[in-house]
Design a protein around this motif. Sequence first.
Motif, mmCIF file in Angstrom:
data_model
loop_
_atom_site.group_PDB
_atom_site.id
_atom_site.type_symbol
_atom_site.label_atom_id
_atom_site.label_comp_id
_atom_site.label_asym_id
_atom_site.label_seq_id
_atom_site.Cartn_x
_atom_site.Cartn_y
_atom_site.Cartn_z
ATOM 1 N N MET A 1 -3.029 -5.244 -48.948
ATOM 2 C CA MET A 1 -3.037 -3.940 -49.623
ATOM 3 C C MET A 1 -2.981 -4.118 -51.143
ATOM 4 N N GLU A 2 -3.811 -3.387 -51.862
ATOM 5 C CA GLU A 2 -3.740 -3.393 -53.329
ATOM 6 C C GLU A 2 -3.164 -2.074 -53.815
ATOM 7 N N LEU A 3 -2.214 -2.158 -54.722
ATOM 8 C CA LEU A 3 -1.590 -0.966 -55.289
ATOM 9 C C LEU A 3 -2.036 -0.852 -56.746
ATOM 10 N N TRP A 4 -2.572 0.306 -57.114
ATOM 11 C CA TRP A 4 -2.999 0.532 -58.494
ATOM 12 C C TRP A 4 -2.337 1.796 -59.036
ATOM 13 N N TYR A 5 -1.906 1.738 -60.282
ATOM 14 C CA TYR A 5 -1.420 2.907 -61.020
ATOM 15 C C TYR A 5 -2.557 3.383 -61.915
ATOM 16 N N THR A 6 -2.816 4.675 -61.939
ATOM 17 C CA THR A 6 -3.864 5.221 -62.802
ATOM 18 C C THR A 6 -3.321 6.334 -63.677
ATOM 19 N N GLU A 7 -3.608 6.241 -64.971
ATOM 20 C CA GLU A 7 -3.326 7.360 -65.885
ATOM 21 C C GLU A 7 -4.653 7.915 -66.373
ATOM 22 N N LYS A 8 -4.730 9.228 -66.402
ATOM 23 C CA LYS A 8 -5.924 9.860 -66.966
ATOM 24 C C LYS A 8 -5.765 9.873 -68.487
ATOM 25 N N HIS A 9 -6.531 9.041 -69.192
ATOM 26 C CA HIS A 9 -6.455 9.041 -70.658
ATOM 27 C C HIS A 9 -7.162 10.256 -71.230
ATOM 28 N N SER A 10 -8.108 10.777 -70.486
ATOM 29 C CA SER A 10 -8.653 12.103 -70.751
ATOM 30 C C SER A 10 -9.151 12.594 -69.399
ATOM 31 N N GLU A 11 -9.681 13.779 -69.365
ATOM 32 C CA GLU A 11 -10.154 14.348 -68.106
ATOM 33 C C GLU A 11 -11.162 13.416 -67.417
ATOM 34 N N SER A 12 -11.884 12.648 -68.198
ATOM 35 C CA SER A 12 -12.935 11.819 -67.597
ATOM 36 C C SER A 12 -12.830 10.340 -67.982
ATOM 37 N N VAL A 13 -11.596 9.926 -68.306
ATOM 38 C CA VAL A 13 -11.333 8.503 -68.570
ATOM 39 C C VAL A 13 -10.070 8.090 -67.826
ATOM 40 N N ASN A 14 -10.216 7.124 -66.942
ATOM 41 C CA ASN A 14 -9.059 6.610 -66.198
ATOM 42 C C ASN A 14 -8.711 5.201 -66.648
ATOM 43 N N PHE A 15 -7.412 4.966 -66.765
ATOM 44 C CA PHE A 15 -6.907 3.633 -67.111
ATOM 45 C C PHE A 15 -5.996 3.195 -65.960
ATOM 46 N N SER A 16 -6.326 2.065 -65.343
ATOM 47 C CA SER A 16 -5.627 1.666 -64.119
ATOM 48 C C SER A 16 -5.067 0.258 -64.204
ATOM 49 N N LEU A 17 -3.858 0.121 -63.718
ATOM 50 C CA LEU A 17 -3.188 -1.178 -63.728
ATOM 51 C C LEU A 17 -2.811 -1.578 -62.308
ATOM 52 N N LYS A 18 -3.102 -2.808 -61.969
ATOM 53 C CA LYS A 18 -2.760 -3.314 -60.643
ATOM 54 C C LYS A 18 -1.257 -3.591 -60.581
ATOM 55 N N VAL A 19 -0.659 -3.132 -59.486
ATOM 56 C CA VAL A 19 0.804 -3.111 -59.380
ATOM 57 C C VAL A 19 1.287 -4.124 -58.359
ATOM 58 N N LYS A 20 2.272 -4.923 -58.776
ATOM 59 C CA LYS A 20 2.925 -5.836 -57.829
ATOM 60 C C LYS A 20 3.868 -5.080 -56.910
ATOM 61 N N GLU A 21 4.653 -4.205 -57.547
ATOM 62 C CA GLU A 21 5.710 -3.539 -56.784
ATOM 63 C C GLU A 21 6.142 -2.256 -57.488
ATOM 64 N N HIS A 22 6.359 -1.222 -56.691
ATOM 65 C CA HIS A 22 6.903 0.035 -57.217
ATOM 66 C C HIS A 22 8.420 -0.077 -57.112
ATOM 67 N N LEU A 23 9.065 -0.360 -58.238
ATOM 68 C CA LEU A 23 10.476 -0.741 -58.216
ATOM 69 C C LEU A 23 11.427 0.430 -58.127
ATOM 70 N N PHE A 24 11.031 1.563 -58.716
ATOM 71 C CA PHE A 24 11.977 2.688 -58.782
ATOM 72 C C PHE A 24 11.219 3.987 -58.961
ATOM 73 N N SER A 25 11.741 5.026 -58.339
ATOM 74 C CA SER A 25 11.218 6.368 -58.559
ATOM 75 C C SER A 25 12.401 7.320 -58.576
ATOM 76 N N GLY A 26 12.527 8.098 -59.642
ATOM 77 C CA GLY A 26 13.662 9.008 -59.729
ATOM 78 C C GLY A 26 13.250 10.309 -60.389
ATOM 79 N N GLN A 27 14.011 11.352 -60.105
ATOM 80 C CA GLN A 27 13.717 12.657 -60.691
ATOM 81 C C GLN A 27 14.986 13.140 -61.377
ATOM 82 N N SER A 28 14.894 13.407 -62.676
ATOM 83 C CA SER A 28 16.039 14.005 -63.371
ATOM 84 C C SER A 28 15.788 15.499 -63.486
ATOM 85 N N GLU A 29 16.685 16.216 -64.145
ATOM 86 C CA GLU A 29 16.410 17.641 -64.345
ATOM 87 C C GLU A 29 15.268 17.859 -65.342
ATOM 88 N N PHE A 30 14.853 16.795 -66.035
ATOM 89 C CA PHE A 30 13.820 16.928 -67.068
ATOM 90 C C PHE A 30 12.448 16.410 -66.645
#
Lengths: 288, 288
Positions: A1-30
């Motif tokens: 399995m390959e895990l990739w993170y993608t950020e939309k740098h604009s509506e029609s530009v994607n920047f993607s990084l290959k991920v070894k591991e998703h270490l943490f996910s948290g939600q604050s009030e902000f």
Amino acid sequence: MELWYTEKHSESVNFSLKVKEHLFSGQSEFQKLDILDTYEYGKLMTLDGLVMVTEKDEFVYHDMIVHTPMAVNPDVKNVLVIGGGDGGTVRELMRYNNIEHVDMVEIDKLVCDAAKKYLPTLSCELNNPKVTLLYEDGVKFVKESPDNKYDLIIIDSTDPIGPGEGLFTTEFYTNCHRILTENGILVNQNESVFYEDTQEAALKANSKLKKIFPIVKVYQANIPTYPSGYWLFGFASKKYDPIKDLQADKWNSLGLKTKYYNTDLHVGAFALPSFVKEFFENGSIQFL
Amino acid sequence: MELWYTEKHSESVNFSLKVKEHLFSGQSEFQKLDILDTYEYGKLMTLDGLVMVTEKDEFVYHDMIVHTPMAVNPDVKNVLVIGGGDGGTVRELMRYNNIEHVDMVEIDKLVCDAAKKYLPTLSCELNNPKVTLLYEDGVKFVKESPDNKYDLIIIDSTDPIGPGEGLFTTEFYTNCHRILTENGILVNQNESVFYEDTQEAALKANSKLKKIFPIVKVYQANIPTYPSGYWLFGFASKKYDPIKDLQADKWNSLGLKTKYYNTDLHVGAFALPSFVKEFFENGSIQFL
């Protein structure tokens, strides 16, 4: 399995990084905070899905937001950092022996907690006794701060969406001006210009600062993981010009080893491309 | 249906552009060429799947590869362009009235043909009578050229893989030096440093030039569609220093309107980040 993170740098530009591991996910009030371990950029912190900082290229951002004002006034003693929860800005500030105290006002404790756990090379100075770490709203904090308290204010904020919004207002900048000493300098992350999404914020921050500070300049750096790889900072000051008053010899005599910043680059960072200068004069860019 | 073009900026970094239309695909004896119409960057030319040029950000590259040497010696009369088939370099050169002649040696006629059809804002000066367009191997061309012929050589090449490989060799640079006049300047695209893929090529081009030319410097620009958004150029010269001999007043008196280049930025472009300076001195970079 390959895990990739993608950020939309604009509506029609994607920047993607290959991920070894998703270490943490948290939600604050902000906001939502994630820590990813990426192959190319090491550990990455995102807020609401956008890159805030990576281990590989954070040195560019933190060098430029700290050493640029410090080389103009190496005698800074009291500093206020707004945001900056990852700790990179405080880490660089703590390299100056003559800095007596830093108040760091980060609205979201989760950012500091995650940085302390997952980004130790950034957060390493957050417990320095010279640093008072306050989990408060920066807008409220500057409003309630006494006049003439700080020599330097660093606005190390997110984009003006969500919790960062109030840090791009005239009222906020006016209070910053009030609580700065007569030698006071303010620097901020000032967004970018290649994509429409950030152009308006870049322009507004600059024009608001110009109404309040006599000296307002924009400077640039190359941050590969930020949209377009080209990022701007604002330099606003009560009396120091960032070029004429650059204390290159004094700064160099401190012997600080920096990976990105140097005093020649300092001068070059303020030499903007013609289209960027025109953008801040006329408010528009025509690319195509 | 959504169509996206993706380039691997490194093994674990993808850069993707949303595509309106795939306008052209062709295969020459040298490489595969595609023209895509993208939402954010306008028309895009790729060679073997890699971004060569986009309508939106080509001004950065062409300003920096042409106006930087021209501002050091505005009296340039004879120019050799190796590669540059899209026409952007020749377009900028043709703005100088005192340039008498340009030989442009592009190995692949398909690049010029596609540029003429799909990228008219770049290729618009390829038929200028001052320009001799030769579809030949640049390596062979410089080998067979007489001594002291050109005031300026611009190596507007692809990466040193495939047809561009010979343009990164000591033999090629030695012949360039020989066919340059005593005032001669050579500039080349010098790859980048944030990703390992291009580091070796950047270093080798620089160290080979240093063995042949007395003055060799590296300068930088922000090109969002190139890997990391941070790109380098080489400046090699027989006698002119790019900073000490910059003829800012003379260049500014020409009144050329440029979107990226200006003579302050010229100076700043040579003020490299500390880690880049160290890389060219020591040959290594430690990011993580």
